[in-house]
Design a protein around this motif. Sequence first.
Motif, mmCIF file in Angstrom:
data_model
loop_
_atom_site.group_PDB
_atom_site.id
_atom_site.type_symbol
_atom_site.label_atom_id
_atom_site.label_comp_id
_atom_site.label_asym_id
_atom_site.label_seq_id
_atom_site.Cartn_x
_atom_site.Cartn_y
_atom_site.Cartn_z
ATOM 1 N N ALA A 20 0.868 -0.901 0.075
ATOM 2 C CA ALA A 20 0.337 0.113 0.198
ATOM 3 C C ALA A 20 1.684 1.152 0.094
ATOM 4 N N ALA A 21 1.473 1.000 0.624
ATOM 5 C CA ALA A 21 3.008 2.414 0.831
ATOM 6 C C ALA A 21 3.685 2.868 -0.784
ATOM 7 N N ALA A 22 4.052 1.694 -0.966
ATOM 8 C CA ALA A 22 4.484 1.507 -2.355
ATOM 9 C C ALA A 22 3.775 2.224 -3.906
ATOM 10 N N MET A 23 2.423 1.236 -3.591
ATOM 11 C CA MET A 23 1.604 2.307 -4.397
ATOM 12 C C MET A 23 1.269 3.833 -4.437
ATOM 13 N N LEU A 24 0.897 3.545 -3.077
ATOM 14 C CA LEU A 24 0.807 5.446 -2.484
ATOM 15 C C LEU A 24 1.456 6.174 -3.311
ATOM 16 N N ARG A 25 2.904 5.350 -2.484
ATOM 17 C CA ARG A 25 4.337 7.150 -4.069
ATOM 18 C C ARG A 25 3.819 6.674 -5.257
ATOM 19 N N GLY A 26 3.594 5.787 -6.011
ATOM 20 C CA GLY A 26 3.670 5.933 -7.068
ATOM 21 C C GLY A 26 2.537 6.993 -7.640
ATOM 22 N N TRP A 27 1.364 6.507 -6.737
ATOM 23 C CA TRP A 27 0.085 7.958 -7.679
ATOM 24 C C TRP A 27 -0.227 8.828 -6.893
ATOM 25 N N HIS A 28 1.419 8.976 -5.810
ATOM 26 C CA HIS A 28 1.904 10.913 -5.468
ATOM 27 C C HIS A 28 2.435 10.921 -6.694
ATOM 28 N N TRP A 30 2.388 9.502 -9.902
ATOM 29 C CA TRP A 30 2.552 10.084 -11.387
ATOM 30 C C TRP A 30 1.319 11.427 -11.469
ATOM 31 N N LEU A 31 0.951 11.526 -10.091
ATOM 32 C CA LEU A 31 0.118 12.909 -9.601
ATOM 33 C C LEU A 31 0.944 14.236 -10.079
ATOM 34 N N GLU A 32 2.287 14.576 -8.956
ATOM 35 C CA GLU A 32 3.674 15.367 -9.798
ATOM 36 C C GLU A 32 3.570 15.012 -11.280
ATOM 37 N N LEU A 33 3.771 13.890 -12.241
ATOM 38 C CA LEU A 33 4.158 14.312 -13.173
ATOM 39 C C LEU A 33 3.173 14.275 -14.127
ATOM 40 N N LYS A 34 1.510 13.945 -13.761
ATOM 41 C CA LYS A 34 0.677 15.058 -14.344
ATOM 42 C C LYS A 34 0.619 16.781 -14.638
ATOM 43 N N ARG A 35 1.152 17.099 -12.937
ATOM 44 C CA ARG A 35 0.919 18.627 -12.963
ATOM 45 C C ARG A 35 2.069 19.094 -13.754
#
Length: 78
Positions: A20-28, A30-35
Amino acid sequence: MFDPTIIIAAAALTGLLIVAAAMLRGWHDWLELKRSELEGHSGPRAEEGSSMGAARIEIADLKERIKKLEAIASGVDL
């Protein structure tokens, strides 16, 4: 001392927390990349060069479409 079921449950819970921590880090990330892409700072894609090649391809495609439409309008079968 400890029941094997408790040990297995604790190991499974620990593994779930790690995933869950690895997926949360990946999601964060990915959001930063899109921003950054929305802000115009596309990062890795900035090294590709200008978009002149893409514009030339698009113009060539439009010219081809015009030729086809003119042929259809004049009654020529392609």
